[in-house]
Scaffold this motif. Structure first.
Motif, PDB file in Angstrom:
ATOM      1  N   THR A 133       3.869 -11.883  -4.557  1.00 45.06           N
ATOM      2  CA  THR A 133       2.667 -12.710  -4.390  1.00 45.06           C
ATOM      3  C   THR A 133       2.951 -14.172  -4.702  1.00 45.06           C
ATOM      4  N   GLU A 134       3.972 -14.437  -5.496  1.00 41.50           N
ATOM      5  CA  GLU A 134       4.401 -15.821  -5.700  1.00 41.50           C
ATOM      6  C   GLU A 134       5.046 -16.345  -4.414  1.00 41.50           C
ATOM      7  N   LEU A 135       5.792 -15.482  -3.746  1.00 39.18           N
ATOM      8  CA  LEU A 135       6.417 -15.834  -2.475  1.00 39.18           C
ATOM      9  C   LEU A 135       5.363 -16.085  -1.402  1.00 39.18           C
ATOM     10  N   TYR A 136       4.360 -15.181  -1.343  1.00 42.00           N
ATOM     11  CA  TYR A 136       3.322 -15.237  -0.308  1.00 42.00           C
ATOM     12  C   TYR A 136       2.006 -14.746  -0.911  1.00 42.00           C
ATOM     13  N   ALA A 137       1.181 -15.680  -1.320  1.00 45.50           N
ATOM     14  CA  ALA A 137      -0.046 -15.368  -2.065  1.00 45.50           C
ATOM     15  C   ALA A 137      -0.998 -14.446  -1.308  1.00 45.50           C
ATOM     16  N   ASP A 138      -0.962 -14.437   0.014  1.00 40.86           N
ATOM     17  CA  ASP A 138      -1.890 -13.607   0.791  1.00 40.86           C
ATOM     18  C   ASP A 138      -1.693 -12.111   0.565  1.00 40.86           C
ATOM     19  N   PHE A 139      -0.541 -11.687   0.046  1.00 45.66           N
ATOM     20  CA  PHE A 139      -0.347 -10.256  -0.220  1.00 45.66           C
ATOM     21  C   PHE A 139      -1.438  -9.712  -1.143  1.00 45.66           C
ATOM     22  N   ASP A 140      -1.876 -10.485  -2.131  1.00 49.19           N
ATOM     23  CA  ASP A 140      -2.951 -10.030  -3.024  1.00 49.19           C
ATOM     24  C   ASP A 140      -4.256  -9.840  -2.248  1.00 49.19           C
ATOM     25  N   ALA A 141      -4.566 -10.769  -1.356  1.00 48.00           N
ATOM     26  CA  ALA A 141      -5.774 -10.632  -0.538  1.00 48.00           C
ATOM     27  C   ALA A 141      -5.676  -9.389   0.327  1.00 48.00           C
ATOM     28  N   TYR A 142      -4.520  -9.180   0.954  1.00 49.61           N
ATOM     29  CA  TYR A 142      -4.346  -8.003   1.815  1.00 49.61           C
ATOM     30  C   TYR A 142      -4.571  -6.716   1.018  1.00 49.61           C
ATOM     31  N   GLN A 143      -4.042  -6.672  -0.201  1.00 49.49           N
ATOM     32  CA  GLN A 143      -4.218  -5.463  -1.015  1.00 49.49           C
ATOM     33  C   GLN A 143      -5.693  -5.236  -1.320  1.00 49.49           C
ATOM     34  N   SER A 144      -6.454  -6.309  -1.527  1.00 49.89           N
ATOM     35  CA  SER A 144      -7.885  -6.167  -1.826  1.00 49.89           C
ATOM     36  C   SER A 144      -8.689  -5.729  -0.608  1.00 49.89           C
ATOM     37  N   TRP A 145      -8.129  -5.912   0.593  1.00 56.06           N
ATOM     38  CA  TRP A 145      -8.843  -5.562   1.808  1.00 56.06           C
ATOM     39  C   TRP A 145      -8.645  -4.115   2.235  1.00 56.06           C
ATOM     40  N   THR A 146      -7.752  -3.380   1.580  1.00 57.14           N
ATOM     41  CA  THR A 146      -7.461  -2.011   2.004  1.00 57.14           C
ATOM     42  C   THR A 146      -7.513  -1.061   0.821  1.00 57.14           C
ATOM     43  N   GLU A 147      -7.811   0.196   1.106  1.00 59.23           N
ATOM     44  CA  GLU A 147      -7.832   1.214   0.051  1.00 59.23           C
ATOM     45  C   GLU A 147      -6.449   1.813  -0.184  1.00 59.23           C
ATOM     46  N   ARG A 148      -5.539   1.656   0.756  1.00 57.79           N
ATOM     47  CA  ARG A 148      -4.189   2.197   0.581  1.00 57.79           C
ATOM     48  C   ARG A 148      -3.380   1.285  -0.336  1.00 57.79           C
ATOM     49  N   GLU A 149      -2.423   1.864  -1.035  1.00 65.15           N
ATOM     50  CA  GLU A 149      -1.509   1.020  -1.787  1.00 65.15           C
ATOM     51  C   GLU A 149      -0.480   0.477  -0.810  1.00 65.15           C
ATOM     52  N   ILE A 150      -0.402  -0.833  -0.745  1.00 67.02           N
ATOM     53  CA  ILE A 150       0.546  -1.456   0.160  1.00 67.02           C
ATOM     54  C   ILE A 150       1.954  -1.174  -0.350  1.00 67.02           C
ATOM     55  N   PRO A 151       2.799  -0.557   0.486  1.00 68.08           N
ATOM     56  CA  PRO A 151       4.140  -0.198   0.032  1.00 68.08           C
ATOM     57  C   PRO A 151       5.089  -1.388  -0.070  1.00 68.08           C
ATOM     58  N   VAL A 152       5.947  -1.295  -1.049  1.00 71.66           N
ATOM     59  CA  VAL A 152       7.029  -2.246  -1.241  1.00 71.66           C
ATOM     60  C   VAL A 152       8.313  -1.467  -0.969  1.00 71.66           C
ATOM     61  N   VAL A 153       9.171  -2.009  -0.120  1.00 76.40           N
ATOM     62  CA  VAL A 153      10.385  -1.324   0.318  1.00 76.40           C
ATOM     63  C   VAL A 153      11.590  -2.165  -0.011  1.00 76.40           C
ATOM     64  N   LEU A 154      12.610  -1.511  -0.586  1.00 73.86           N
ATOM     65  CA  LEU A 154      13.878  -2.173  -0.891  1.00 73.86           C
ATOM     66  C   LEU A 154      14.889  -1.800   0.179  1.00 73.86           C
ATOM     67  N   LEU A 155      15.641  -2.801   0.627  1.00 74.49           N
ATOM     68  CA  LEU A 155      16.682  -2.602   1.626  1.00 74.49           C
ATOM     69  C   LEU A 155      18.015  -2.923   0.986  1.00 74.49           C
ATOM     70  N   SER A 156      18.894  -1.934   0.954  1.00 77.06           N
ATOM     71  CA  SER A 156      20.228  -2.115   0.375  1.00 77.06           C
ATOM     72  C   SER A 156      21.255  -2.140   1.488  1.00 77.06           C
ATOM     73  N   ARG A 157      22.117  -3.132   1.452  1.00 76.63           N
ATOM     74  CA  ARG A 157      23.186  -3.251   2.446  1.00 76.63           C
ATOM     75  C   ARG A 157      24.119  -2.054   2.340  1.00 76.63           C
ATOM     76  N   THR A 158      24.522  -1.517   3.478  1.00 75.26           N
ATOM     77  CA  THR A 158      25.459  -0.406   3.502  1.00 75.26           C
ATOM     78  C   THR A 158      26.709  -0.825   4.273  1.00 75.26           C
ATOM     79  N   GLY A 159      27.746  -0.024   4.160  1.00 72.25           N
ATOM     80  CA  GLY A 159      28.985  -0.335   4.866  1.00 72.25           C
ATOM     81  C   GLY A 159      29.047   0.276   6.251  1.00 72.25           C
ATOM     82  N   ALA A 160      28.076   1.122   6.570  1.00 71.94           N
ATOM     83  CA  ALA A 160      28.129   1.844   7.861  1.00 71.94           C
ATOM     84  C   ALA A 160      27.870   0.956   9.032  1.00 71.94           C
TER      85      ALA A 160
END
Length: 160
Positions: A133-160
């Protein structure tokens, strides 16, 4: 209904605008190596532009490769993306596709590499959400607009 939700947010036209707008942004991003489309300058990003990547993922039903332009945060060796979809009631397709097949590719400007996606657990999400939310403050507004928990996803670099 969640608080302060914009009228028409979950209308079919909104979903279409997001889908086609994403396709156009991905097309332009690829053709310019992210010189155009590599920074989000809408909403909270108008004053504080946010870096954007292309997430290339496989459709869980079609098997086709799709590209989703997404805001991202660097967290150590990982990239962090958010399944906000502007606060819509449903999760974005790219998120559902990653649940089915977590192997994907990321394009940041001209760099392109494979990643493995995983959904942040509760502790990781709690730590990352304030950074996001520091990066993009609108994420907090988006979370308040929906009943679902907005997912946070981590992407790890792979060698494949």
């Amino acid at each position: 209904m969640p608080k302060n939700q914009p009228k028409g947010l979950n209308a079919p036209m909104t979903t279409r605008i997001i889908r086609y707008g994403s396709r156009v942004q991905a097309w332009v991003y690829r053709r310019t190596n992210g010189r155009v489309g590599g920074t989000w300058r809408i909403g909270a990003g108008f004053r504080r532009p946010v870096p954007t990547l292309l997430l290339e993922h496989r459709g869980r039903k079609s098997g086709k490769i799709f590209a989703a332009p997404l805001l991202y945060l660097v967290d150590g060796q990982d990239l962090v993306i958010v399944g906000s979809q502007g606060g819509l009631a449903n999760h974005p397709q790219w998120y559902l596709n990653l649940l089915a097949d977590p192997n994907a590719h990321v394009r940041i400007r001209a760099e392109h590499y494979p990643v493995l996606a995983r959904v942040a657990d509760a502790e990781q999400r709690q730590r990352l959400w304030p950074l996001l939310t520091e990066l993009y403050a609108d994420f907090d507004a988006y979370q308040s607009w929906t009943e679902r928990e907005i997912p946070v996803v981590l992407l790890s670099r792979t060698g494949a």
